[in-house]
Design an enzyme around this catalytic site. Structure first.
Site, PDB file in Angstrom:
ATOM      1  N   SER A 173      77.152  35.021  64.656  1.00 22.19           N
ATOM      2  CA  SER A 173      76.857  34.371  63.373  1.00 22.19           C
ATOM      3  C   SER A 173      76.490  35.448  62.360  1.00 22.19           C
ATOM      4  O   SER A 173      75.721  36.361  62.649  1.00 22.19           O
ATOM      5  CB  SER A 173      75.754  33.331  63.530  1.00 22.19           C
ATOM      6  OG  SER A 173      74.574  33.919  63.980  1.00 22.19           O
TER       7      SER A 173
ATOM      8  N   GLY B 202      75.284  34.752  59.243  1.00 23.31           N
ATOM      9  CA  GLY B 202      74.489  34.112  58.190  1.00 23.31           C
ATOM     10  C   GLY B 202      75.388  33.374  57.211  1.00 23.31           C
ATOM     11  O   GLY B 202      76.331  32.680  57.622  1.00 23.31           O
TER      12      GLY B 202
ATOM     13  N   GLY C  49      79.362  33.370  57.328  1.00 24.91           N
ATOM     14  CA  GLY C  49      80.177  32.680  58.305  1.00 24.91           C
ATOM     15  C   GLY C  49      80.017  33.206  59.713  1.00 24.91           C
ATOM     16  O   GLY C  49      78.897  33.518  60.142  1.00 24.91           O
TER      17      GLY C  49
ATOM     18  N   GLY D 186      71.715  28.082  62.935  1.00 26.06           N
ATOM     19  CA  GLY D 186      72.269  28.601  64.182  1.00 26.06           C
ATOM     20  C   GLY D 186      72.387  27.527  65.246  1.00 26.06           C
ATOM     21  O   GLY D 186      73.357  27.500  66.014  1.00 26.06           O
ATOM     22  N   ASP D 187      71.417  26.614  65.293  1.00 25.24           N
ATOM     23  CA  ASP D 187      71.465  25.535  66.286  1.00 25.24           C
ATOM     24  C   ASP D 187      72.624  24.582  65.982  1.00 25.24           C
ATOM     25  O   ASP D 187      73.285  24.080  66.901  1.00 25.24           O
ATOM     26  CB  ASP D 187      70.132  24.773  66.301  1.00 25.24           C
ATOM     27  CG  ASP D 187      68.950  25.693  66.585  1.00 25.24           C
ATOM     28  OD1 ASP D 187      69.152  26.729  67.261  1.00 25.24           O
ATOM     29  OD2 ASP D 187      67.835  25.393  66.128  1.00 25.24           O
TER      30      ASP D 187
END
Lengths: 322, 322
Positions: free
Chosen positions: B230, B232, B235, B261-262
Site C-alpha cells: 500500500s 497511501g 494507491g 489499510g484494513d
C-alpha cells in the site's frame, strides 16, 4: 466523619509513553487505573490522616463499576505506602446512574515528565438521579463534621448546584469547603462557604486581579468566609476573619503536581474538624501538598516527606488589610 | 466464510479536542467507542461487501465485554450507512481470556484533523488460552475460504506465531493474507503466505529498500507468494507470480486514513475468494481504501464513494522484472 462530594467522578487512567509526539502513533509502555475525581482523592488523603470519610456523587456504567471496585479495594486494604499511622475508613455512598462515568487520561511524557490531560465530559445526570443524590446528601450531612464540594459539574447539572449544596450544609450546621472553578465557583461563593481553595488562575478569573492577596480579599467580600489560595510550589495564602497568613515550603520539590491541590484540601479540612489554629492548618495543607508532589498519583502522598516538612513550613502573618 | 484473526483486539476510543496542545489539560468534546483491531475492521468491511465472516482472537475483562457487546450490536443491526447491498454476517468466535483487552485512544485535533494515537500494549495470553485458540482456529479453518492474520501480537505470544498459523492454514488448504509488521511479519513471510500487505515503511523495514517495487520483489523472494504494497494516497502496487500491477485512485481524497489499510485487506481477500483477476482485485482494494478515508471510523467505508471510484481506478501492468 467528613463528607466529600464528587459530582463528576472519573476513572483516572495514566499512560506512560517514551515521548509524546502529536499526530503520530505511540505504544503505551505503562497503564495505571485509579478511582478519581477531586473528592475521591481528598477522601483518600483524609483516610490516610486517620479521618473516616464518606464519598458521595455519581457512578454509572462500566467505568463506574470499575471505579467502585477499585475504591472498595483501596478501602479494604487498610494500608498504603508508609501507612503505619492509624487510617480512617472510606465509605462509598455514590449514587448509581444510568449514564457512564467518565474517564480521564493522563499521558506522561517520559522524556520531560510532563503530563497531557484528556478529560471526558462525563455522563448526563437525570432529574430522578439528582433527587436521589440530594436526599442522600441531606441524610449524610446529619453525621458530617464537615463537607468538601469538589471539582467540575457533569453535563446537565445546574451551574448553581454548589450554592444549593452549601445552603443545605448551612441548614444542617455543617462547615463547607468548596474547590471548583469558573461559574460554579462564582455562584458557590455567593452562598457563603466556610473555605474556598482556588489557585491563582481561578482567583484571577473570578476577580480580574492577578495579585493573589488582593484577589483573595475580594473573594472574601463576595461571600467566602476564608480563602485559601494555592500558589503552586510557592505554598499557600489564606485570608480569614481572624487574619491573613502565608505559608512556604522550605524547598521546591520536583514531581507530579496532579493531586497536590486535593491533598491541600484534605489538610485544610482535617485541620478544620480538629479545630487546629489557622497557621497550623495552613502548614499542614502546604506540607501535604508538597508530599503529594512526591507521590505517583493523585490521592496519595509521601508520608516521610510529609512528616519531615510539617515542622519546617514557614508561616508568616500578614499585616491586617488597610 | 472468511476467517479473520485478531490476536490483539482493542476497544477503539476516539476523542475529539478543539486543539491538541501537549502538557496542557483538554476537555474532550466528543467520545466514540468501537470494537477494534485490524481483523475486526476487515470483517466489518467484508460483511458490508456481502461475505460471511468469522472473527477469532482474544477478548477479556471489562473492555473485552464492551467490545463483544458492540460487535454483537453491529452484527445484529444488519445495516449501516448506505448498506442497501446484501450484507454478510459476522460471527464472534473470540476466545475469552483472564486478561483485559487493550484500549486504543485516537485523539483527533479539530484544528488540523490529524490524529494522535495511544495504543495500550494488550493483555498477557496464558498457555491454556493459547491452546484453546489454536484448537478453535484449526476447527474454523475447515469452513474457511480464506484467512486474514491481522495486526500486532499481544505480550507473551511468540514472535513466530503468524508463521505457525500460516502453516496450519496450508495444511488445511486455506489461502492466507498476512497484515502485520516487524519481526512477526518477517517470520510470517518465511512461512509462504499467499498475500502480504505491507505499507512502504514496513517494506523498507523488512528489506532495507525504500523503492517499493524493489522491496516488494525482495519480499516475494523471502517467501510471500504475492506482495500488495500500500502506497497511501498514491494507491497500491502488487507483485505476483502472474505479473506486477500498479493501481492509482483518480484523485486524492482528504479524510481519516485510519482503517484504509484494513479496507484494502478486505478488498484483496474478497477478490481472492471470488477468484477475480489480480488487476480487478487491486482496483477493488484501492477503491475501498479511498472510500474508507471518507468514513468516520476504521471498519467503515463510504459506499457511494466506493461505487463511484471502482470503475475509475487506473490499473497499469508493469513490465516483467529483468
Amino acid at each position: 466523619m467528613i463528607l466529600t462530594v464528587t459530582l463528576n467522578t472519573a476513572l483516572d487512567i495514566t499512560y506512560r509513553v517514551p515521548q509524546l509526539r502529536p499526530h503520530t502513533t505511540h505504544r503505551v509502555t505503562d497503564v495505571a487505573e485509579r478511582p478519581g475525581g477531586k473528592g475521591l482523592n481528598v477522601a483518600r488523603v483524609l483516610a490516610a490522616l486517620g479521618h473516616d470519610t464518606v464519598v458521595t456523587g455519581f457512578a454509572g456504567g462500566v467505568t463506574g463499576t470499575v471505579l467502585r471496585d477499585r475504591l472498595a479495594a483501596l478501602t479494604g486494604s487498610g494500608a498504603g505506602p508508609g501507612a503505619t499511622a492509624p487510617r480512617g475508613r472510606i465509605t462509598d455512598a455514590l449514587v448509581p446512574i444510568a449514564g457512564t462515568t467518565r474517564r480521564t487520561i493522563g499521558v506522561v511524557d517520559g522524556s520531560t515528565g510532563d503530563t497531557t490531560q484528556l478529560n471526558e465530559p462525563g455522563p448526563i445526570v437525570t432529574t430522578p438521579e439528582w433527587s436521589e443524590f440530594l436526599t442522600g446528601y441531606t441524610r449524610l450531612l446529619r453525621e458530617a463534621a464537615a463537607v468538601a464540594l469538589c471539582g467540575s459539574l457533569p453535563p446537565g447539572v445546574p451551574v448553581g448546584t454548589y450554592a444549593q449544596l452549601i445552603r443545605e450544609a448551612h441548614a444542617a450546621g455543617v462547615p463547607t469547603l468548596l474547590d471548583t472553578s469558573g461559574e460554579p465557583l462564582r455562584r458557590g461563593i455567593a452562598a457563603r462557604p466556610h473555605v474556598v481553595k482556588p489557585n491563582a488562575t481561578e482567583l484571577a478569573g473570578l476577580t480580574g486581579s492577578t495579585d493573589p492577596l488582593r484577589a483573595a480579599r475580594d473573594t472574601r467580600r463576595r461571600g467566602a468566609r476564608a480563602v485559601a489560595a494555592s500558589l503552586g510550589a510557592d505554598g499557600m495564602l489564606v485570608v480569614t476573619s481572624q487574619g491573613t497568613w502565608r505559608a512556604r515550603p522550605p524547598r521546591r520539590l520536583a514531581g507530579n503536581p496532579t493531586g497536590a491541590g486535593d491533598s491541600a484540601v484534605a489538610g485544610l479540612l482535617s485541620g478544620l474538624v480538629e479545630e487546629v489554629p489557622w497557621p497550623d492548618r495552613l502548614a499542614r495543607a502546604v506540607a501535604l501538598s508538597a508530599a503529594a508532589v512526591r507521590a505517583p498519583a493523585a490521592g496519595e502522598f509521601d508520608r516521610a516527606v510529609y512528616d519531615e516538612l510539617l515542622g519546617r513550613i514557614e508561616v508568616t502573618e500578614h499585616p491586617a488589610a488597610a
